[in-house]
Design an enzyme around this catalytic site. Structure first.
Site, PDB file in Angstrom:
ATOM      1  N   HIS A 191       0.828  -1.214   0.000  1.00  0.00           N
ATOM      2  CA  HIS A 191       0.000   0.000   0.000  1.00  0.00           C
ATOM      3  C   HIS A 191       0.860   1.261   0.000  1.00  0.00           C
ATOM      4  O   HIS A 191       0.591   2.213  -0.730  1.00  0.00           O
ATOM      5  CB  HIS A 191      -0.924   0.015   1.224  1.00  0.00           C
ATOM      6  CG  HIS A 191      -2.037  -0.970   1.164  1.00  0.00           C
ATOM      7  ND1 HIS A 191      -2.929  -1.011   0.116  1.00  0.00           N
ATOM      8  CD2 HIS A 191      -2.410  -1.962   2.012  1.00  0.00           C
ATOM      9  CE1 HIS A 191      -3.800  -1.984   0.330  1.00  0.00           C
ATOM     10  NE2 HIS A 191      -3.508  -2.570   1.464  1.00  0.00           N
ATOM     11  N   GLU A 433      -9.631 -11.297 -17.831  1.00  0.00           N
ATOM     12  CA  GLU A 433      -8.891 -11.487 -16.580  1.00  0.00           C
ATOM     13  C   GLU A 433      -8.708 -12.961 -16.241  1.00  0.00           C
ATOM     14  O   GLU A 433      -7.941 -13.304 -15.350  1.00  0.00           O
ATOM     15  CB  GLU A 433      -9.646 -10.824 -15.419  1.00  0.00           C
ATOM     16  CG  GLU A 433      -9.966  -9.363 -15.642  1.00  0.00           C
ATOM     17  CD  GLU A 433     -10.984  -8.843 -14.654  1.00  0.00           C
ATOM     18  OE1 GLU A 433     -10.558  -8.353 -13.595  1.00  0.00           O
ATOM     19  OE2 GLU A 433     -12.198  -8.922 -14.934  1.00  0.00           O
ATOM     20  N   ARG A 467      -0.851 -12.053  -5.896  1.00  0.00           N
ATOM     21  CA  ARG A 467       0.083 -10.935  -6.045  1.00  0.00           C
ATOM     22  C   ARG A 467       0.334 -10.204  -4.736  1.00  0.00           C
ATOM     23  O   ARG A 467       1.262  -9.409  -4.648  1.00  0.00           O
ATOM     24  CB  ARG A 467      -0.414  -9.960  -7.115  1.00  0.00           C
ATOM     25  CG  ARG A 467      -1.750  -9.322  -6.856  1.00  0.00           C
ATOM     26  CD  ARG A 467      -2.250  -8.631  -8.124  1.00  0.00           C
ATOM     27  NE  ARG A 467      -3.624  -8.192  -8.016  1.00  0.00           N
ATOM     28  CZ  ARG A 467      -4.003  -6.933  -7.851  1.00  0.00           C
ATOM     29  NH1 ARG A 467      -3.088  -5.992  -7.791  1.00  0.00           N
ATOM     30  NH2 ARG A 467      -5.260  -6.603  -7.760  1.00  0.00           N
ATOM     31  N   CYS A 504      -5.543  -2.541 -19.092  1.00  0.00           N
ATOM     32  CA  CYS A 504      -5.694  -1.575 -18.008  1.00  0.00           C
ATOM     33  C   CYS A 504      -5.046  -2.033 -16.709  1.00  0.00           C
ATOM     34  O   CYS A 504      -5.287  -1.452 -15.656  1.00  0.00           O
ATOM     35  CB  CYS A 504      -7.167  -1.253 -17.776  1.00  0.00           C
ATOM     36  SG  CYS A 504      -8.182  -2.703 -17.415  1.00  0.00           S
TER      37      CYS A 504
END
Length: 572
Positions: A191, A433, A467, A504
């Site tokens: 983050h 995806e 991830r 994207c």
């Protein structure tokens, strides 16, 4: 004598300033102390909860202004924790039934939750554990009357040094004074790293030991370009890095000249560079950086940070604002993508062991059409104010697309019967995806108007590597030949049917990936607005023919390492 500390380059730039160590506050208390005024202690706890809500709401709103709605969403998760009766009630019960003091009740209950979540073989649940830990610390500080570190109070030029920066720490950074930061832990997808890039503050993470090697007030250099921290630099090093910083700023200024330029290769092939946004608040950055459109409008942020669904009218106004601001440039809107790592308190979604593979995105929307239809109606009504494209997320089968399209056409007819004007030039597409969708790209291409490849999920689903998990981060490989082959397959399938393909995910703005994607024939690169000018300069210096040759060789490689070496040899 200077000292060199190596870390992970998380955000570009060079910072030179005195070190400001974020010191952990003293949150110790007497765990065994019993209380006699039980109601007073419950009131004390409730007051700490309310104070934390006020604090987090301010931080969230500040983060949305500085960083955009998508980065502010982490605080929506924190606020949900403070409203969760399954967490709050046991704490209140412990005070009432065991005469525990508020601090003990809070830490005992939250520790149990953290332990349960961390033991689950699911990275989403482990992220929930981190949220609970952060929120618990904030509530505890209010119970004890101890102030947490507040980076917003810094009033001199510094480089922040800490074990880690919480999202709230990063959101409170004042760019006027905080020149950069360096931490012991973290990676490029943490983050704090993501937020530092949004703030354009040089950052290095994962140094492991910087808090042990730097003292308060030490002069340090953070080289966010290479991942180096220099502690107490020599005069020569100081001069060299001051020059490097000036060159970096001069380069950024030079990039501004490309704001209104075309994106075209040296052999005359055009590419489209678009921006990803979360709310209309992100529009100034899109326009300032010369985006040629919006390739991903994440609509879920309209639904977050509130206790009820947005109305059709509220959604219509938001979509209209974005379409008008883009003045005829293409705007690709992704329908609601909730579930997985994004929850809404008012939907009461069931807890799932693996929410990323569960009830989310288009699956949820098709099942709960009372949510889906108002969004489609709002989009259709807004379509007359610009060039609107609509795409459905997490589509796994052609039947899902057909059902979603049928609902949209039904609402289009309803709106026309109600007297609304609707554009006849709306393109319908899907996010690619899921590997199964990429494998059937030729089937989908006959029915959709476009594809948008969401590489963040495609990579983790293809390589079965979360991830957000440090343990398997080595398997999250954007340049793995398997990923490149899937991307190639999708692009070729779309072009065969006269359709176009965009991307994207993070990969679209990655300087190693861009030459490969250009060579594979990608039509639209959609990325963070701050990455657009750099990507434009890179593409404008490449030859499409040469990159096609590069891409053809890359898909025949065996490993990601071979691909990276190949790109480095081609693009120097």
């Amino acid at each position: 004598m200077s000292k060199l500390i190596k870390g992970i380059a998380a955000s570009d730039g060079v910072a030179i300033a005195k070190a400001y160590l974020l010191v952990e506050p003293d949150l110790t208390f007497d765990k065994n102390e019993k209380v006699t005024d039980v109601e007073g202690e419950v009131a004390k706890f409730n007051s700490a909860i309310e104070a934390s809500k006020v604090e987090l709401t301010k931080i969230r709103n500040n983060a949305e202004v500085q960083l955009g709605a998508d980065k502010a969403a982490i605080f929506d998760a924190h606020l949900l924790v403070l409203d969760d009766p399954e967490l709050i009630q046991p704490i209140q019960d412990k005070i009432k039934n065991e005469n525990a003091n508020a601090a003990t009740a809070l830490t005992d209950v939250t520790t149990q939750f953290v332990t349960i979540f961390e033991s689950m073989d699911n990275e989403y649940m482990k992220e929930r554990a981190a949220d609970i830990r952060d929120v618990s610390k904030r509530v505890l500080s209010h119970i004890l009357g101890v102030e947490l570190p507040n980076p917003s109070m810094i009033d001199e030029s510094v480089v922040i040094v800490g074990n880690d920066l919480t999202p709230s720490d990063t959101a409170q950074l004042n760019k006027e004074f905080v020149q950069g930061f360096a931490t012991n832990i973290g990676g490029r997808t943490s983050h704090s790293a993501i937020m530092s890039r949004s703030l354009e503050i040089p950052a290095i993470v994962g140094t492991k030991s910087i808090t042990q090697e730097v003292k308060q007030g030490d002069m340090i250099i953070v080289d966010g370009l290479n991942g180096d921290v220099i502690v107490n630099p020599t005069e020569d090093e100081l001069i060299a890095y001051q020059d490097k910083r000036e060159c970096y700023f001069a380069d950024k200024k030079e990039l501004q000249k490309l704001r209104d330029a075309d994106t075209v290769t040296v052999d005359g092939v055009h590419a489209e560079l678009a921006a990803n946004i979360g709310t209309p608040n992100d529009l100034p950055g899109v326009i300032e950086n010369g985006a040629q459109g919006i390739g991903l409008y994440r609509t879920e942020f309209l639904y977050m940070g509130r206790d009820q669904m947005p109305t059709e009218e509220e959604q219509f106004e938001a979509y209209k604002e974005v379409l008008e601001a883009m003045d005829g440039k293409r705007v690709v809107v992704r329908t609601l993508d909730i579930g997985g790592d994004k929850e809404l308190s008012y939907l009461n979604l069931p807890e799932e062991m693996n929410p990323f593979l569960g009830y989310r995105a288009i699956r949820l929307c098709l099942a709960q059409q009372d949510i889906f239809r108002p969004q489609l109606r709002a989009l259709l009504r807004a379509s007359v104010y610009g060039k609107l494209n609509i795409m459905f997320p997490m589509v796994a089968t052609i039947n899902e697309f057909r059902e979603a399209k049928a609902i949209l056409l039904e609402e289009k007819e309803n709106l026309k019967n109600e007297g609304h004007d609707i554009s006849d030039d709306i393109e319908l597409g899907i996010m690619v995806e899921i590997p199964a969708t990429a494998a059937l790209a030729d089937v989908f291409a006959k029915e959709v108007d476009f594809f948008s490849i969401g590489t963040n999920d495609l990579i983790q689903y293809t390589l079965a590597a979360d991830r957000m998990s440090e343990r398997v981060s080595y398997l999250y490989q954007p340049y793995n030949p398997s990923i490149l082959r899937l991307v190639k397959q999708v692009i070729e399938a779309s072009h065969k049917e006269g359709k176009w393909t965009g991307m994207c995910g993070e990969m679209a703005g990655d300087e190693t990936a861009i030459p490969l994607l250009l060579g594979l024939g990608l039509d639209e690169f959609s990325m963070s607005a701050t990455s657009i000018l750099k990507a434009r300069r890179q593409i404008n210096g490449l030859s499409k023919n040469e990159m096609t040759e590069l891409a053809n060789r890359a898909v025949d490689c065996a490993t990601q390492e071979e691909v990276i070496e190949l790109v480095n040899n081609y693009v120097k």
